[in-house]
Design an enzyme around this catalytic site. Structure first.
Site, PDB file in Angstrom:
ATOM      1  N   ARG A 170       0.844  -1.189   0.000  1.00 54.49           N
ATOM      2  CA  ARG A 170       0.000   0.000   0.000  1.00 54.49           C
ATOM      3  C   ARG A 170       0.881   1.240   0.000  1.00 54.49           C
ATOM      4  O   ARG A 170       1.917   1.289   0.655  1.00 54.49           O
ATOM      5  CB  ARG A 170      -0.926   0.019   1.214  1.00 54.49           C
ATOM      6  CG  ARG A 170      -2.148  -0.869   1.067  1.00 54.49           C
ATOM      7  CD  ARG A 170      -3.114  -0.313   0.028  1.00 54.49           C
ATOM      8  NE  ARG A 170      -4.362  -1.077  -0.073  1.00 54.49           N
ATOM      9  CZ  ARG A 170      -4.597  -2.050  -0.930  1.00 54.49           C
ATOM     10  NH1 ARG A 170      -3.640  -2.413  -1.785  1.00 54.49           N
ATOM     11  NH2 ARG A 170      -5.758  -2.664  -0.959  1.00 54.49           N
ATOM     12  N   GLU A 189      -3.510   7.523  -4.852  1.00 50.83           N
ATOM     13  CA  GLU A 189      -3.807   6.994  -6.191  1.00 50.83           C
ATOM     14  C   GLU A 189      -5.159   7.508  -6.691  1.00 50.83           C
ATOM     15  O   GLU A 189      -6.096   7.664  -5.917  1.00 50.83           O
ATOM     16  CB  GLU A 189      -3.830   5.461  -6.133  1.00 50.83           C
ATOM     17  CG  GLU A 189      -2.509   4.850  -5.738  1.00 50.83           C
ATOM     18  CD  GLU A 189      -2.587   3.335  -5.614  1.00 50.83           C
ATOM     19  OE1 GLU A 189      -3.645   2.755  -5.933  1.00 50.83           O
ATOM     20  OE2 GLU A 189      -1.615   2.725  -5.188  1.00 50.83           O
ATOM     21  N   HIS A 217      -0.430   0.551 -10.173  1.00 59.72           N
ATOM     22  CA  HIS A 217      -1.108  -0.409  -9.291  1.00 59.72           C
ATOM     23  C   HIS A 217      -1.674  -1.586 -10.092  1.00 59.72           C
ATOM     24  O   HIS A 217      -2.883  -1.821 -10.145  1.00 59.72           O
ATOM     25  CB  HIS A 217      -2.224   0.265  -8.501  1.00 59.72           C
ATOM     26  CG  HIS A 217      -2.586  -0.510  -7.253  1.00 59.72           C
ATOM     27  ND1 HIS A 217      -3.183   0.079  -6.167  1.00 59.72           N
ATOM     28  CD2 HIS A 217      -2.444  -1.828  -6.927  1.00 59.72           C
ATOM     29  CE1 HIS A 217      -3.403  -0.835  -5.217  1.00 59.72           C
ATOM     30  NE2 HIS A 217      -2.956  -2.006  -5.673  1.00 59.72           N
TER      31      HIS A 217
END
Length: 324
Positions: free
Chosen positions: A236, A265, A283
């Site tokens: 994360r 993000e 990601h």
């Protein structure tokens, strides 16, 4: 079950068709993210909705949503990470929360190794060098190597163990940092992340998000890692103090970074984007068709199992469930 008596659920964000179509066939689905007036949309169904399909890691599922849906029984979340869900608050209300562990472990671990190699050997930069025709003028400069590196894994859970297993094939020393020592693990354990950073030169973070891991990779850790240091993050984005990382990269406190996740993000700091010696991915750790379908299937299966009276398949730690 006819359309008139289908159980009603809310889908908080878009899911791939493989899962969404199954949900629509089994439930009456209210697609919250499509609503311009979400409070009004929730108010219209608040006494009928019993489940939530959590789609989209950036949609917060917390007390506000729980208050709006007083009949809610279960939140089936898409992803092994569930920091977008206030699972503690859900537990206090006897709402089950499930995630999608295991089915994405190998995919993310594969990506972590690929990102590590791409960062160490500068594979994206080498590719750009060739495409720009620069090879005609001379060879690409020599890069660092995985040889003689020492790897420290931050977060030795399912994915962390899978990463470590793959790293064994590269014959590199492996250590780990986590909340506690794991009795069945032979790798060296460091209760202090700073001390591990002092003894290794490469950090691979697979740690989950949340308050307990917020910015644990900070300026002190990066300084301890040293000028040959490399940081890879597939866990994360909040685990790393992004501004401290930017400063460490600018000042050459560390050598490089490979990042698949970020603090805010999909917004990535311009300072990171401007750096050509690091590797950035949007990601995509679990982003293969195969794995995303498996994740979507587990999300669906958790809801179906619950409403068939069989209980959840993969409840999270904050909302444990034992069959009566």
């Amino acid at each position: 079950m006819t359309a008139q008596n289908k159980i009603e659920i809310v889908m908080t964000g878009p899911l791939m068709a493989y899962a969404a179509d199954q949900l629509r066939a089994r439930f009456t689905v209210h697609e919250l993210w499509k609503e311009e007036n979400r409070p009004a949309a929730l108010a219209a169904v608040k006494d009928r909705v019993r489940g939530v399909a959590g789609g989209g890691a950036h949609v917060r599922i917390d007390d506000a949503l729980f208050d709006a849906l007083p009949k809610l029984e279960i939140v089936s979340n898409f992803g092994v990470g569930y920091d977008n869900v206030d699972a503690t608050a859900a537990g206090k209300r006897s709402i089950l929360v499930t995630n999608t562990p295991d089915v994405l472990t190998d995919e993310v671990a594969d990506l972590a190794i690929g990102l590590l190699l791409a960062t160490v050997r500068q594979l994206p930069q080498v590719d750009r060098y060739l495409r720009a025709g620069k090879w005609l003028s001379g060879a690409y400069p020599l890069t660092t190597s995985l040889r003689k590196r020492k790897i420290g894994i931050v977060g030795l859970g399912r994915i962390g163990k899978a990463v470590a297993h793959r790293l064994e094939a590269f014959d590199v020393p492996i250590a780990y940092h986590g909340r506690s020592r794991q009795a069945d693990v032979a790798y060296r354990y460091y209760p202090s992340l700073v001390e591990m950073a002092e003894d290794v030169d490469t950090l691979v973070s697979v740690a989950p998000g949340g308050d307990s891991t917020y910015h644990i990779i900070n300026a002190e850790v990066l300084k301890a890692l040293g000028p040959n240091g490399i940081v890879v993050n597939v866990g994360r984005g909040t685990v790393i103090d992004e501004q401290a990382l930017i400063e460490a990269l600018k000042s050459k406190t560390i050598l490089s970074a490979g990042l698949d996740v970020f603090e805010d993000e999909p917004r990535v700091p311009a300072e990171l984007i401007a750096m050509d010696h690091i590797v950035l991915l949007p990601h995509v750790g679990s982003a293969s068709v195969h794995t995303r379908e498996q994740m979507g299937q587990l999300l669906v299966d958790n809801l179906v199992s619950w409403f068939d009276g069989k209980g959840p398949l993969t409840p999270v730690a904050e909302t444990p469930w034992t069959k009566a």
